[in-house]
Write an enzyme that holds these catalytic residues in place. Structure first.
Site, short mmCIF file in Angstrom:
data_model
loop_
_atom_site.label_atom_id
_atom_site.label_comp_id
_atom_site.label_asym_id
_atom_site.label_seq_id
_atom_site.Cartn_x
_atom_site.Cartn_y
_atom_site.Cartn_z
N LEU A 116 -27.18 93.23 -29.74
CA LEU A 116 -28.29 93.24 -28.78
C LEU A 116 -29.37 94.22 -29.21
CD1 LEU A 116 -26.41 92.97 -25.37
CD2 LEU A 116 -27.16 91.18 -26.93
N GLY A 161 -23.00 92.67 -30.15
CA GLY A 161 -23.44 91.30 -29.93
C GLY A 161 -23.24 90.40 -31.14
N ASN A 185 -18.31 97.63 -30.21
CA ASN A 185 -18.33 99.10 -30.25
C ASN A 185 -19.20 99.72 -29.16
OD1 ASN A 185 -20.61 98.01 -31.48
ND2 ASN A 185 -20.98 99.88 -32.65
#
Lengths: 310, 310, 310
Positions: A116, A161, A185
């Protein structure tokens, strides 16, 4: 893809107006109801079209296989624009009857996807956060329920992501390069993977491994990723694509109809879990990401990244 | 714990009255509504305070880590008093902002914990069974949702309730001693692990392994425990504690807030499953344990244990 | 089964009328309400009795173990008659207090069971499909909840419904013969394993392995079956039965009552999942199997099988 695959870039389309409208319709459907006017969507999209090319699709019609390459340098960050383009391309491919299989890979050296886009989660207003999150949900929903056979070739770093995208695929092949790691993570950045990231991970590696993996924000190098089951195969980097084609051939030997119904049956409960509470999930994301403490944490992280570069 | 950890025993507290009241409030909350008067609780607790020291807590404030040692000789049986003290100590630790991690271990040689106390399940009245079961539920609820990082060092035999306690932790390190075994062996005694024991096991080792494990009442020696996944690590007995400190350091490197939310997300469905039907579960336990056949079975087992000793 | 086991064939029973009525009652209960009149059931069953012997049961009363042998040559196809006989025999065994354990095996060389009978799914009317499916559901419900210890000795090919039967057992021992394979291979035939086949597989090998296994319709040879966990043990073919007896002895060492309650607790959610929507599942099967495309697929497959034989 061997001889003769047609390279089809997302944009400019053969009929820019027609395609743009299709994309807009899709985009508009993905927006929060009332979040912005249709006109504003159109206006914005026109701008975006010029910025495009973040996703490259090459189709081998004879084989029935498309390759979707992430190309959002330098790290294939999943910005709102990138996510939107991925959704549009997936929708186009789903409607293309000649395409039965999809290979998802990266064209950015050393990175599958960094996940992301922090800049879509930092320093923006709640409406932007909501729009962004709805788009990320939409991407996951499309990928996880994709009627095509989906194979991810993980030819670079694959955190957060990026890992989510690969986990939505039917099969994951990772390049045997110790510099690449894969995992969710999020906690390492002080944020929390949402429940549908968690559900996807639990479906892939089981509950106990997910507890360790998610709480510690573990990033697995290839051998460990294979051992824990977050990828299905590790091969030398130059064999990643040819292996994907072999795997794809095995999956395409199964009648589409039976395979698709089976896939839907297996994944529907997980999908329904998000669909049932999609708006609440958006509200929760917006509220979480808007917190001072989270914004401050992201700011520090972004500064650290900047200093690394400098 | 290195230099300077303060040894803090459960009782007597620095301010006996204040602490006793806090403990009582906690204890009272844990009781079945209306099971006994508040005055009776106070009277009983005053007695218990003198009998205490079943749980020893040593805190290393600098490291932010507490060690909770089970000390209810000879076998750390989870009697009502022991369970109550564990709950009280957990509550105190949760309220202590300096403590971020908790190591659960045994001070009784050769035994982590023998599990639930048969003398609280045999020859008592239904009200006692209900009180006992509510306390056991409370212990599980606190441990399984513990906001601290929890590491169990299994330095002795770990059957039934002992196994349950260790399984609530975030990480399990077992001493490599073939005399020690771990597992939910309830069926071997003719009793049945309740559904939330089962849920905890399934979350740890998966459904299929749980079917074998629970039906056969399997007790795994260290190597097998590691293979099936009921523990995460097996190390020489004299390295159990130092390994726990290293593991703890790894977990404490993660921001508490993100880790806690992630842990809660992963465990909430399992917790809700008990919270939703907590009273029904108590009624079922009371009714099951009160059966003549079960009481007779426990009597035989207790006599066998007595003869072994003699 | 050693010395003195009585060989008890399904039919003719010692008291044909009494047993037939019991069987009929059972069969009638299994039918769709109103699907046919009670008289018709009686009439049909009288005919079936003469056609029987598809299931042979040998009981060793001293050991408390029965062996149920599938004997529906050439491939132990699970025809309506075969399924009905299996259900009747299971019901009889459940009511026999001397029998605590059940070994399920094949008497047809080289085949455990070829699975559901295509001739009950091709070219028949909806009422027949509904009756057939109800019977298959009933078989699964009885086997999966069987109060006896159940051990499958997989001494031959074990695809689809054969695999389902073996997966309902508490333990699976496969003969080490590379010609034998096991798995839910429905997609290879263009059909879809229903959700409760899927649930049974997920409970056995987990979600991720089930995704691969079901979508690709994988058939595992012994070593791979063991690795993925679809069987628990692989032994030389001539040791399959003696191994089953040893395994059975281990399971029978556990008090029945505690083991049965534990098994029920573990499997009830999966059972309830079908019971809740049993009629809808039948309707869905009838509607799916009646489709032209599915019928055409089955026709082609049946022709292919015929040509193979010729």
């Amino acid at each position: 893809m061997g001889a003769g695959p047609g390279q089809q870039q997302t944009e400019p389309p053969p009929d820019p107006d027609g395609l743009a409208k299709m994309a807009l319709a899709s985009r508009a459907r993905a927006l929060l109801p009332g979040a912005r006017s249709w006109g504003a969507v159109l206006a914005r999209a026109t701008t975006q079209r010029a910025m495009s090319h973040r996703v490259v699709v090459e189709t081998d019609a004879a084989a029935g296989v498309a390759v979707m390459k992430l190309r959002n340098p330098p790290v294939n960050s999943l910005s709102l624009e990138m996510v939107t383009e991925l959704v549009i391309n997936l929708e186009k491919l789903e409607n293309d009857r000649t395409v039965r299989g999809l290979i998802v890979t990266s064209e950015s050296p050393g990175v599958f996807s960094s996940g992301l886009n922090l800049l879509d989660m930092y320093g923006r207003n709640p409406a932007h956060y909501a729009e962004y999150w709805k788009a990320v949900q939409e991407l996951w929903l499309r990928l996880y329920q994709c009627p095509m056979v989906t194979v991810a070739t993980i030819n670079g770093a694959c955190p957060a992501g990026g890992c989510l995208i690969s986990m939505t695929c039917d099969y994951r092949i990772m390049a045997d390069n110790s510099k690449y790691t894969i995992g969710l993570n999020e906690t390492q950045l002080g944020i929390v993977a949402p429940f549908w990231f968690k559900d996807t991970l639990v479906n892939t590696i089981g509950h106990r491994a997910s507890e360790m993996s998610l709480q510690l924000g573990l990033l697995y190098p290839p051998a460990e990723a294979l051992r824990v089951g977050v990828v299905d195969m590790v091969v030398p980097e130059d064999q990643v694509h040819s292996t994907a084609l072999s795997v794809m051939a095995q999956w395409l030997a199964i009648p589409d109809h039976a395979r698709q119904l089976t896939k839907a049956m297996l994944r529907k409960p997980t999908v329904d879990n998000l669909v049932r509470q999609r708006d609440a999930d958006i509200q929760q994301f917006v509220s979480f990401i808007s917190r001072d403490s989270i914004q401050k944490g992201l700011q520090m992280y972004l500064q650290m990244l900047k200093q690394k570069k400098a």
